[in-house]
Design an enzyme around this catalytic site. Structure first.
Site, short mmCIF file in Angstrom:
data_model
loop_
_atom_site.label_atom_id
_atom_site.label_comp_id
_atom_site.label_asym_id
_atom_site.label_seq_id
_atom_site.Cartn_x
_atom_site.Cartn_y
_atom_site.Cartn_z
N ASP A 29 2.20 2.14 -1.38
CA ASP A 29 3.09 2.06 -0.22
C ASP A 29 2.45 2.70 1.02
OD1 ASP A 29 5.38 1.30 1.10
OD2 ASP A 29 6.53 3.07 0.50
N ASN A 77 10.45 -7.96 -1.40
CA ASN A 77 9.51 -8.13 -0.29
C ASN A 77 9.56 -9.52 0.35
OD1 ASN A 77 6.98 -5.94 -1.79
ND2 ASN A 77 8.52 -5.45 -0.25
C1 IPE Z 1 7.47 -1.05 -2.86
O1 IPE Z 1 7.26 -0.76 -1.54
C2 IPE Z 1 6.87 -2.38 -3.21
C3 IPE Z 1 5.42 -2.44 -3.23
C4 IPE Z 1 4.61 -1.45 -3.04
C5 IPE Z 1 4.86 -3.73 -3.51
P1 IPE Z 1 8.36 -1.13 -0.43
O2 IPE Z 1 7.79 -0.70 0.86
O3 IPE Z 1 8.74 -2.54 -0.55
O4 IPE Z 1 9.59 -0.23 -0.89
P2 IPE Z 1 10.78 0.37 -0.02
O5 IPE Z 1 11.35 -0.76 0.77
O6 IPE Z 1 10.22 1.43 0.85
O7 IPE Z 1 11.72 0.92 -1.04
C1 IPE Z 2 3.06 -1.54 0.75
O1 IPE Z 2 2.98 -1.16 2.08
C2 IPE Z 2 2.58 -2.96 0.54
C3 IPE Z 2 3.63 -3.92 0.15
C4 IPE Z 2 4.89 -3.65 -0.04
C5 IPE Z 2 3.21 -5.30 0.01
P1 IPE Z 2 4.16 -1.48 3.09
O2 IPE Z 2 3.92 -2.82 3.68
O3 IPE Z 2 5.47 -1.32 2.42
O4 IPE Z 2 3.94 -0.37 4.19
P2 IPE Z 2 5.05 0.47 4.91
O5 IPE Z 2 5.87 1.11 3.82
O6 IPE Z 2 5.86 -0.47 5.72
O7 IPE Z 2 4.31 1.46 5.72
MG MG Z 3 6.73 0.24 2.19
#
Ligand code: IPE
Ligand code: IPE
Ligand code: MG
Length: 249
Positions: A29, A77
């Site tokens: 994340d 997502n």
């Molecule tokens: C979790 O991260 C999913 C992945 C890393 C693929 P998110 O960014 O989607 O999770 P939330 O929304 O912060 O809970």
């Molecule tokens: C995790 O990074 C990757 C995926 C969920 C695909 P994020 O895209 O959630 O990055 P933040 O949390 O918005 O910084």
């Molecule tokens: Mg995220």
């Protein structure tokens, strides 16, 4: 062609081989925030995140971790802007294509968990190819959670079992934890010992709800693109200081 030197590193001396997690799971994340902090579009963070994952896979393999599972895309997502989702799907496809030869060389066995049927057809093709080609490899077991949701996984397992009951193939008494686990996407894979989440968020976000029952949790403030070998080393040090009780005293 640029040939990167094949650097293998051995386990740092302050870590105990005997007490290494066998299976590490990661919630990757913070890609978006990493990019935003630099005034870049979010997708640049995802691109960088791939490098982090490649390095972590190599390190796990070098240090003797038997299995690595990475959360790449959740069922939630899909709710992101279309351009970001499209970019991610194309990125997964391209990375798989580019990395297959190296995974073969390094003996990596790749597999995917999640509802793969809803992914773009061209991505499914690359997934099938990589899974098939690497399935007898002797090295690290690398699992990528793509269009994965823990609740969805549990519901599909319930449906599959209910169907067998309905058809008279399975009796209610036959349903137990081990039988249930067998119907999850992760059938045959031991539960993670350690879950690492980057970017400081203290939540599971629908990842491996069943399998994480007794995993040790480690959260670092580092954003995923910044999660390097030193960070991983620190996570393993923290893990080795834990006392896993599994409900006992
Ligand atoms: C979790 O991260 C999913 C992945 C890393 C693929 P998110 O960014 O989607 O999770 P939330 O929304 O912060 O809970
Ligand atoms: C995790 O990074 C990757 C995926 C969920 C695909 P994020 O895209 O959630 O990055 P933040 O949390 O918005 O910084
Ligand atoms: Mg995220």
């Amino acid at each position: 062609m640029t040939a990167e030197p094949l650097l293998t590193s051995s386990l740092p001396s302050d870590l105990d081989t005997e007490r290494l997690p066998r299976h590490v799971a990661v919630i990757m994340d913070g890609n978006g925030r990493w990019a935003q902090q630099r005034g870049l579009p979010r997708i640049m963070g995802h691109r960088r995140g791939v490098d982090t994952l490649k390095k972590l896979l190599r390190t796990c393999s070098d240090w003797g971790v038997m299995a690595l599972t990475a959360y790449a895309f959740s069922t939630e997502n899909w709710g992101r802007p279309l351009e970001e989702v499209d970019f991610l799907m194309t990125l997964f496809e391209r990375v798989l294509r580019q990395e297959l030869a190296e995974m073969m060389e390094e003996g990596v066995r790749i597999q995917f968990v999640g509802n793969l049927q809803s992914l773009p057809a061209s991505l499914q093709t690359e997934i099938d190819k990589a899974v098939q080609q690497t399935r007898h490899n002797p090295g690290i077991r690398f699992t990528v959670a793509t269009n994965y949701g823990g609740r969805q996984e549990i519901v599909q397992a319930c449906r599959a079992i209910a169907k067998q009951v309905q058809q008279g193939k399975v009796a209610l008494e036959d349903i137990d934890e081990s039988m249930f686990a067998h119907h999850l996407y992760t059938a045959g894979l031991d539960d993670p010992d350690l879950l690492i989440r980057t970017s400081g968020e203290m939540r599971i976000s629908n990842f491996l709800l069943w399998q994480l029952a007794y995993a040790e949790l480690y959260v670092t403030d580092a954003l995923w693109p910044d999660f390097n070998t030193l960070e991983f080393h620190q996570a393993l040090c923290a893990y080795q200081k834990r006392h896993r009780r599994f409900g006992k005293v």
